[in-house]
Design an enzyme around this catalytic site. Structure first.
Site, PDB file in Angstrom:
ATOM      1  N   GLU A  37       0.522  -1.215  -0.197  1.00  0.00           N
ATOM      2  CA  GLU A  37       0.193  -0.036  -0.011  1.00  0.00           C
ATOM      3  C   GLU A  37       0.689   1.381  -0.142  1.00  0.00           C
ATOM      4  O   GLU A  37       2.080   1.249   0.742  1.00  0.00           O
ATOM      5  CB  GLU A  37      -0.880  -0.002   1.175  1.00  0.00           C
ATOM      6  CG  GLU A  37      -2.264  -0.448   1.144  1.00  0.00           C
ATOM      7  CD  GLU A  37      -2.900  -0.412   2.546  1.00  0.00           C
ATOM      8  OE1 GLU A  37      -3.251  -1.267   3.035  1.00  0.00           O
ATOM      9  OE2 GLU A  37      -3.171   0.845   2.967  1.00  0.00           O
ATOM     10  N   CYS A  47       3.345   8.512   1.319  1.00  0.00           N
ATOM     11  CA  CYS A  47       3.843   7.311   2.049  1.00  0.00           C
ATOM     12  C   CYS A  47       4.154   6.202   1.418  1.00  0.00           C
ATOM     13  O   CYS A  47       3.121   5.658   0.798  1.00  0.00           O
ATOM     14  CB  CYS A  47       2.657   7.255   3.247  1.00  0.00           C
ATOM     15  SG  CYS A  47       3.050   6.102   4.564  1.00  0.00           S
ATOM     16  N   CYS A  96       5.434  -7.413   7.885  1.00  0.00           N
ATOM     17  CA  CYS A  96       6.041  -6.694   8.926  1.00  0.00           C
ATOM     18  C   CYS A  96       6.342  -8.003  10.094  1.00  0.00           C
ATOM     19  O   CYS A  96       5.232  -8.669  10.243  1.00  0.00           O
ATOM     20  CB  CYS A  96       5.532  -5.616   9.458  1.00  0.00           C
ATOM     21  SG  CYS A  96       6.843  -4.750  10.573  1.00  0.00           S
ATOM     22  N   CYS A 142       3.814  -5.101  16.454  1.00  0.00           N
ATOM     23  CA  CYS A 142       3.000  -4.134  17.351  1.00  0.00           C
ATOM     24  C   CYS A 142       1.729  -4.313  17.467  1.00  0.00           C
ATOM     25  O   CYS A 142       1.051  -4.847  16.388  1.00  0.00           O
ATOM     26  CB  CYS A 142       3.303  -2.687  16.665  1.00  0.00           C
ATOM     27  SG  CYS A 142       4.914  -1.994  16.628  1.00  0.00           S
ATOM     28  N   CYS A 201      -1.308  -2.647  15.156  1.00  0.00           N
ATOM     29  CA  CYS A 201      -0.905  -2.265  13.933  1.00  0.00           C
ATOM     30  C   CYS A 201      -1.451  -3.618  12.850  1.00  0.00           C
ATOM     31  O   CYS A 201      -1.214  -4.610  13.414  1.00  0.00           O
ATOM     32  CB  CYS A 201       0.652  -2.369  13.690  1.00  0.00           C
ATOM     33  SG  CYS A 201       1.075  -1.797  12.059  1.00  0.00           S
ATOM     34  N   GLY A 244       5.847  -2.074   7.115  1.00  0.00           N
ATOM     35  CA  GLY A 244       7.273  -2.673   7.099  1.00  0.00           C
ATOM     36  C   GLY A 244       8.099  -1.798   7.913  1.00  0.00           C
ATOM     37  O   GLY A 244       7.553  -0.744   8.241  1.00  0.00           O
ATOM     38  N   GLU A 245       9.088  -2.225   8.547  1.00  0.00           N
ATOM     39  CA  GLU A 245      10.223  -1.617   9.253  1.00  0.00           C
ATOM     40  C   GLU A 245      11.410  -1.342   8.338  1.00  0.00           C
ATOM     41  O   GLU A 245      12.229  -2.425   8.064  1.00  0.00           O
ATOM     42  CB  GLU A 245      10.266  -2.718  10.649  1.00  0.00           C
ATOM     43  CG  GLU A 245      11.766  -2.192  11.479  1.00  0.00           C
ATOM     44  CD  GLU A 245      11.591  -0.502  11.670  1.00  0.00           C
ATOM     45  OE1 GLU A 245      10.623  -0.133  12.183  1.00  0.00           O
ATOM     46  OE2 GLU A 245      12.617  -0.045  11.686  1.00  0.00           O
ATOM     47  N   SER A 268      10.344   6.296   9.493  1.00  0.00           N
ATOM     48  CA  SER A 268       9.857   5.834  10.788  1.00  0.00           C
ATOM     49  C   SER A 268      10.088   4.439  11.217  1.00  0.00           C
ATOM     50  O   SER A 268      10.299   3.650  10.625  1.00  0.00           O
ATOM     51  CB  SER A 268       8.445   6.173  10.673  1.00  0.00           C
ATOM     52  OG  SER A 268       7.588   5.572  12.027  1.00  0.00           O
ATOM     53  N   SER A 308       8.795   5.372  16.716  1.00  0.00           N
ATOM     54  CA  SER A 308       7.508   5.291  17.220  1.00  0.00           C
ATOM     55  C   SER A 308       7.792   4.889  18.869  1.00  0.00           C
ATOM     56  O   SER A 308       8.321   3.768  19.035  1.00  0.00           O
ATOM     57  CB  SER A 308       7.105   3.991  16.744  1.00  0.00           C
ATOM     58  OG  SER A 308       7.038   4.309  15.153  1.00  0.00           O
ATOM     59  N   HIS A 348       5.215   5.532  21.610  1.00  0.00           N
ATOM     60  CA  HIS A 348       3.658   4.790  22.090  1.00  0.00           C
ATOM     61  C   HIS A 348       3.619   4.708  23.518  1.00  0.00           C
ATOM     62  O   HIS A 348       2.475   4.180  23.880  1.00  0.00           O
ATOM     63  CB  HIS A 348       3.542   3.606  21.221  1.00  0.00           C
ATOM     64  CG  HIS A 348       3.441   3.857  19.816  1.00  0.00           C
ATOM     65  ND1 HIS A 348       2.972   4.955  19.105  1.00  0.00           N
ATOM     66  CD2 HIS A 348       4.045   2.975  18.636  1.00  0.00           C
ATOM     67  CE1 HIS A 348       3.245   5.027  17.804  1.00  0.00           C
ATOM     68  NE2 HIS A 348       3.831   3.838  17.549  1.00  0.00           N
ATOM     69  N   ASN A 359      -6.013   4.419  15.074  1.00  0.00           N
ATOM     70  CA  ASN A 359      -6.755   4.050  14.060  1.00  0.00           C
ATOM     71  C   ASN A 359      -7.312   2.628  14.269  1.00  0.00           C
ATOM     72  O   ASN A 359      -6.638   1.530  14.608  1.00  0.00           O
ATOM     73  CB  ASN A 359      -6.003   3.868  12.620  1.00  0.00           C
ATOM     74  CG  ASN A 359      -5.919   5.093  11.966  1.00  0.00           C
ATOM     75  OD1 ASN A 359      -6.839   5.982  11.907  1.00  0.00           O
ATOM     76  ND2 ASN A 359      -4.782   5.380  11.442  1.00  0.00           N
ATOM     77  N   CYS A 410      -3.978   2.137   8.190  1.00  0.00           N
ATOM     78  CA  CYS A 410      -2.893   1.885   7.273  1.00  0.00           C
ATOM     79  C   CYS A 410      -2.758   0.275   7.280  1.00  0.00           C
ATOM     80  O   CYS A 410      -2.865  -0.167   8.396  1.00  0.00           O
ATOM     81  CB  CYS A 410      -1.607   2.378   8.013  1.00  0.00           C
ATOM     82  SG  CYS A 410      -1.819   4.016   8.960  1.00  0.00           S
TER      83      CYS A 410
HETATM   84  N1  SAH Z   1       7.760   0.180  11.056  1.00  0.00           N
HETATM   85  C1  SAH Z   1       7.646   1.512  11.193  1.00  0.00           C
HETATM   86  C2  SAH Z   1       6.952   2.254  10.172  1.00  0.00           C
HETATM   87  C3  SAH Z   1       5.595   1.894  10.017  1.00  0.00           C
HETATM   88  S1  SAH Z   1       4.417   2.557  10.782  1.00  0.00           S
HETATM   89  C4  SAH Z   1       7.466   1.835  12.658  1.00  0.00           C
HETATM   90  O1  SAH Z   1       7.018   1.266  13.513  1.00  0.00           O
HETATM   91  O2  SAH Z   1       7.426   3.350  13.053  1.00  0.00           O
HETATM   92  C5  SAH Z   1       4.207   4.145  10.812  1.00  0.00           C
HETATM   93  C6  SAH Z   1       3.570   4.663  11.906  1.00  0.00           C
HETATM   94  O3  SAH Z   1       2.128   4.272  12.287  1.00  0.00           O
HETATM   95  C7  SAH Z   1       4.127   4.070  13.274  1.00  0.00           C
HETATM   96  O4  SAH Z   1       4.344   4.891  14.393  1.00  0.00           O
HETATM   97  C8  SAH Z   1       3.115   2.925  13.876  1.00  0.00           C
HETATM   98  O5  SAH Z   1       3.346   2.417  15.213  1.00  0.00           O
HETATM   99  C9  SAH Z   1       1.625   3.611  13.669  1.00  0.00           C
HETATM  100  N2  SAH Z   1       0.808   2.876  13.557  1.00  0.00           N
HETATM  101  C10 SAH Z   1       0.535   1.572  13.168  1.00  0.00           C
HETATM  102  N3  SAH Z   1      -0.566   1.057  13.384  1.00  0.00           N
HETATM  103  C11 SAH Z   1      -1.339   2.395  13.995  1.00  0.00           C
HETATM  104  C12 SAH Z   1      -2.820   2.313  14.008  1.00  0.00           C
HETATM  105  N4  SAH Z   1      -3.757   1.474  14.191  1.00  0.00           N
HETATM  106  N5  SAH Z   1      -3.128   3.520  14.475  1.00  0.00           N
HETATM  107  C13 SAH Z   1      -2.131   4.610  14.764  1.00  0.00           C
HETATM  108  N6  SAH Z   1      -0.895   4.658  14.295  1.00  0.00           N
HETATM  109  C14 SAH Z   1      -0.492   3.205  14.016  1.00  0.00           C
END
Ligand code: SAH
Length: 345
Positions: free
Chosen positions: A92, A105, A112, A116, A119, A159-160, A191, A214, A216, A290, A333
């Site tokens: 995506e 983006c 991934c 998390c 996610c 992805g990371e 990120s 990230s 959190h 989200n 996302c």
């Molecule tokens: N792997 C990387 C980049 C991808 S995610 C990372 O972890 O940063 C991009 C951002 O969106 C990250 O901060 C991730 O934690 C956040 N994210 C993922 N799922 C989400 C969700 N459901 N709601 C809000 N943020 C989310």
């Protein structure tokens, strides 16, 4: 196996042409077709002889990034794309239109493995790394399909990126190359969930890209509950790697914080976050979580999120709430891709 030509730097391409007995200026022509004219087929390279085009097609490939689906938001013009890769994997990408320019983006991996808790991208695990060409292809396709000039790129899709370090770095160098699309390094953001050796290495690359971490969770314990990667790299180590990034590059780090109601949006979190962030020259970006179909995390009310932000601001933190874009098109996302993966298309 054909060679992945769009992942090659200009110098590598020059060497390739030398090796197959072609003049060096051919490399310049091909590089321009790939990275300026955004061509995805050797047939289009009309200033090369037919014989050379055939030779190229025999030995090299331009990895396909093919549009499978496109959704356009009626609210703010955000475009979401689902692209199909050569092996059927889907990724995506999103185009967001801001006053200061267009931001894309992109995804850095198919799936991934970071796990998390909130996610969607990690639910089916990691399929594979994307090549530099496949990361570039997302940006190039979006520019071609929409006719809009892309000025900013954020590596915040599935992805990371630091788990795919070499391809990611190659992508950044090609994307920001003055002989290519020439996007300013300052307009590129990566990120990461906090892979400490990757952050330390990136700090040494002499780049001017923005690092987004990230976060959190405001303590090691809280972060560990949401992000398994915290078992490997402690919060204190991650923060020290971010400090190193700022010292080496002069670029302020952005901290991302997904607000989850009742989990990390309490008064205690405000105090702990302030303690972490106040001493640092940084920016905090709050993202009301989200909702993901497979998970039951809830975002705080608008009022609570604003309250959280205002309190942090009063205690001296440079903080924003991420503006939600494209809320009328496919969910959070990673969910557009999930729909395809689940249906086995
Ligand atoms: N792997 C990387 C980049 C991808 S995610 C990372 O972890 O940063 C991009 C951002 O969106 C990250 O901060 C991730 O934690 C956040 N994210 C993922 N799922 C989400 C969700 N459901 N709601 C809000 N943020 C989310």
């Amino acid at each position: 196996m054909k060679k992945d030509i769009r992942s090659m730097t200009f110098d590598e391409l020059k060497k390739e042409m030398q090796e197959i007995g072609e003049k060096p200026f051919r490399a310049k022509q091909i590089y321009e077709w790939l990275h300026v004219k955004l061509s995805d087929s050797f047939d289009e390279m009309t200033n090369l002889s037919k014989t050379l085009r055939e030779r190229l097609a025999d030995a090299y490939e331009i990895l396909p990034v093919q549009m499978e689906e496109r959704q356009v938001s009626k609210l703010d013009g955000t475009n979401k794309f689902l692209f199909r890769l050569f092996d059927g994997n889907m990724v995506e990408s999103v185009l967001m239109k801001y006053k200061h320019g267009n931001s894309v983006c992109i995804s850095s991996q198919a799936g991934c493995r970071m796990g998390c808790a909130f996610c969607a991208s990690t639910i089916g695990g990691l399929q594979r790394n994307l090549t530099a060409s496949e990361m570039l292809g997302q940006v190039y396709q979006i520019q071609k399909i929409t006719g809009e000039r892309v000025s900013n790129v954020v590596v915040m899709g599935t992805g990371e990126p630091l788990d795919n370090y070499d391809n990611f770095l190659r992508f950044v160098r090609l994307l920001t190359d003055e002989n290519g699309l020439n996007i300013s390094q300052r307009n590129v953001t990566v990120s990461t969930c906090g892979i400490v050796p990757g952050i330390r290495k990136l700090a040494e690359e002499k780049l001017q890209i923005t690092l987004a971490l990230s976060l959190h969770g405001s303590t090691q314990e809280k972060r560990r509950k949401l992000m398994p990667v915290a078992n490997k790299y402690e919060l204190s180590e991650v923060l020290s790697a971010c400090d190193g990034y700022f010292e080496k590059t002069g670029r302020r780090v952005t901290f991302e914080y997904s607000l989850v109601h009742g989990v990390n949006d309490t008064e205690e979190d405000i105090r702990e976050l302030t303690a972490i962030l106040r001493p640092r020259k940084c920016h905090l970006n709050l993202i009301p979580v989200n909702p993901v179909r497979e998970r039951d995390f809830v975002r705080p009310s608008r009022e609570n999120a604003l309250n959280f932000k205002n309190k942090l601001e009063k205690s001296g933190i440079n903080v924003t709430i991420r503006r939600e874009m494209g809320s009328d098109i496919d969910g959070a996302c990673g969910q557009l891709r999930r729909r395809y993966v689940k249906n086995g298309i």
